[in-house]
Design an enzyme around this catalytic site. Structure first.
Site, PDB file in Angstrom:
ATOM      1  N   SER A   1       1.628  22.351  26.982  1.00  0.00           N
ATOM      2  CA  SER A   1       0.964  21.036  26.512  1.00  0.00           C
ATOM      3  C   SER A   1      -0.515  20.842  27.019  1.00  0.00           C
ATOM      4  CB  SER A   1       1.814  19.708  26.708  1.00  0.00           C
ATOM      5  OG  SER A   1       1.057  18.645  26.065  1.00  0.00           O
TER       6      SER A   1
ATOM      7  N   SER B   1       4.583  19.205  23.459  1.00  0.00           N
ATOM      8  CA  SER B   1       5.501  18.030  23.274  1.00  0.00           C
ATOM      9  C   SER B   1       6.446  18.240  22.316  1.00  0.00           C
ATOM     10  CB  SER B   1       4.700  16.530  23.183  1.00  0.00           C
ATOM     11  OG  SER B   1       3.624  16.891  22.044  1.00  0.00           O
TER      12      SER B   1
ATOM     13  N   HIS C   1       4.047  25.844  14.385  1.00  0.00           N
ATOM     14  CA  HIS C   1       3.492  24.303  13.721  1.00  0.00           C
ATOM     15  C   HIS C   1       2.147  24.146  13.863  1.00  0.00           C
ATOM     16  CE1 HIS C   1       3.218  20.177  13.137  1.00  0.00           C
ATOM     17  NE2 HIS C   1       2.873  19.777  14.220  1.00  0.00           N
TER      18      HIS C   1
ATOM     19  N   HIS D   1      -1.616  21.646  11.826  1.00  0.00           N
ATOM     20  CA  HIS D   1      -1.868  20.662  10.621  1.00  0.00           C
ATOM     21  C   HIS D   1      -2.920  21.227  10.144  1.00  0.00           C
ATOM     22  CE1 HIS D   1      -0.500  17.005  13.589  1.00  0.00           C
ATOM     23  NE2 HIS D   1       0.463  17.861  13.472  1.00  0.00           N
TER      24      HIS D   1
ATOM     25  N   ASP E   1       6.031  35.600  -3.392  1.00  0.00           N
ATOM     26  CA  ASP E   1       6.166  36.840  -2.551  1.00  0.00           C
ATOM     27  C   ASP E   1       6.549  36.462  -1.075  1.00  0.00           C
ATOM     28  OD1 ASP E   1       5.618  39.286  -3.711  1.00  0.00           O
ATOM     29  OD2 ASP E   1       3.566  39.190  -3.257  1.00  0.00           O
TER      30      ASP E   1
ATOM     31  N   HIS F   1       3.207  14.000   8.170  1.00  0.00           N
ATOM     32  CA  HIS F   1       2.758  14.747   9.587  1.00  0.00           C
ATOM     33  C   HIS F   1       2.177  16.155   9.102  1.00  0.00           C
ATOM     34  CE1 HIS F   1       4.571  16.203  13.581  1.00  0.00           C
ATOM     35  NE2 HIS F   1       3.335  16.592  13.435  1.00  0.00           N
TER      36      HIS F   1
ATOM     37  N   TYR G   1       9.255  46.842  -1.427  1.00  0.00           N
ATOM     38  CA  TYR G   1       8.107  46.988  -1.545  1.00  0.00           C
ATOM     39  C   TYR G   1       7.472  47.504  -0.076  1.00  0.00           C
ATOM     40  CZ  TYR G   1       3.313  44.697  -1.298  1.00  0.00           C
ATOM     41  OH  TYR G   1       2.110  44.402  -1.423  1.00  0.00           O
TER      42      TYR G   1
HETATM   43 ZN   LIG Z   1       2.066  18.100  14.878  1.00  0.00          ZN
END
Ligand SMILES: [Zn+2]
Length: 234
Positions: free
Chosen positions: A45, A75, A95, A97, A120, A169, A227
């Site tokens: 973090s 976090s 993750h 944004h 795809d 989010h 492929y």
């Molecule tokens: Zn986030």
């Protein structure tokens, strides 16, 4: 030091999120899991990306208990841990944004599959989680975010659609390993941007035909994939 190879992969995956322009400020984290050991490696973090080293990564068990590392884990660790527990086929999570995927998450609209770029990588629209009740927000928020994602995949195979939009989010993406997770996070941002532009050009644009969608996804994934070169991932 535990899990030297996985540490290197997770370290690279975190830097890859930055290189691909998916991290705004410090909003972003990638992790990987060692299934045989039952251990997660995740970004610490609050450590700036340009100062982070592989030894700063934190090793935890699948319940999120720190096993090795002096820094606090991201976090969002309880969200990652919930996904690793619920989706046994996944090996890495990313993750971010990233702007367009987050815009769809904020609009609380699933991203329709308008074309073969999307098909795809994702076998169906990118789902959005349901808004979390206040009780879940006030409680174990990050773990409950994981549960909201798991609920959105009750009738879906997470390897068929390796990404989700968490309502109000942002996106989580995953894959067979940390590198695949960051690639899917990047492709999610690409298709989110393309889908936005598609409906700007034609608000009535329809989703891709099922036959074309299936053809594109299944030639790259699954038992009959053909492929790319044999032995390669794509
Ligand atoms: Zn986030």
């Amino acid at each position: 030091m535990l899990l030297v190879d996985l540490r290197a992969q997770v370290y690279e995956a975190n830097l890859d999120l930055v290189r691909r322009g998916l991290v705004i400020s410090t909003f972003g984290n990638a992790s990987g899991v060692a299934r045989s050991e039952g251990l997660i490696v995740i970004k610490p973090s609050g450590v700036p990306y340009d100062e982070m080293k592989p030894e700063h990564l934190v090793v935890t068990d699948l319940q999120g208990k720190v096993i090795e590392g002096t820094l606090r884990p991201s976090s969002d660790l309880p969200t990652h841990a919930a996904l690793y527990r619920a989706f046994p086929a996944i090996g890495g999570i990313a993750h971010t944004h990233s702007e367009y995927a987050t815009a769809w998450a904020q609009a609380r609209r699933p991203i329709p599959c308008f074309g073969t770029t999307h098909a795809d990588y994702f076998h169906g629209p990118i789902p959005v989680t349901k808004a979390m009740p206040e009780k879940e927000i006030a409680g174990e928020y990050e773990a409950n975010t994981g549960m909201a994602i798991v609920r959105a995949f009750r009738k879906k195979d997470p390897m068929d659609v390796p990404a989700v939009l968490v309502a109000n989010h942002g996106p989580f993406a995953w894959g067979s390993d940390p590198r695949a997770a960051t690639e899917n996070a990047w492709m999610l941002e690409v298709v989110a941007r393309m889908a936005y532009r598609t409906i700007k050009i034609n608000a009535d644009a329809g989703a891709i035909a099922k036959a074309l969608h299936d053809r594109h996804f299944l030639r790259k994934h699954g038992k009959k994939a053909y492929y790319g070169q044999s032995g390669s991932k794509q």
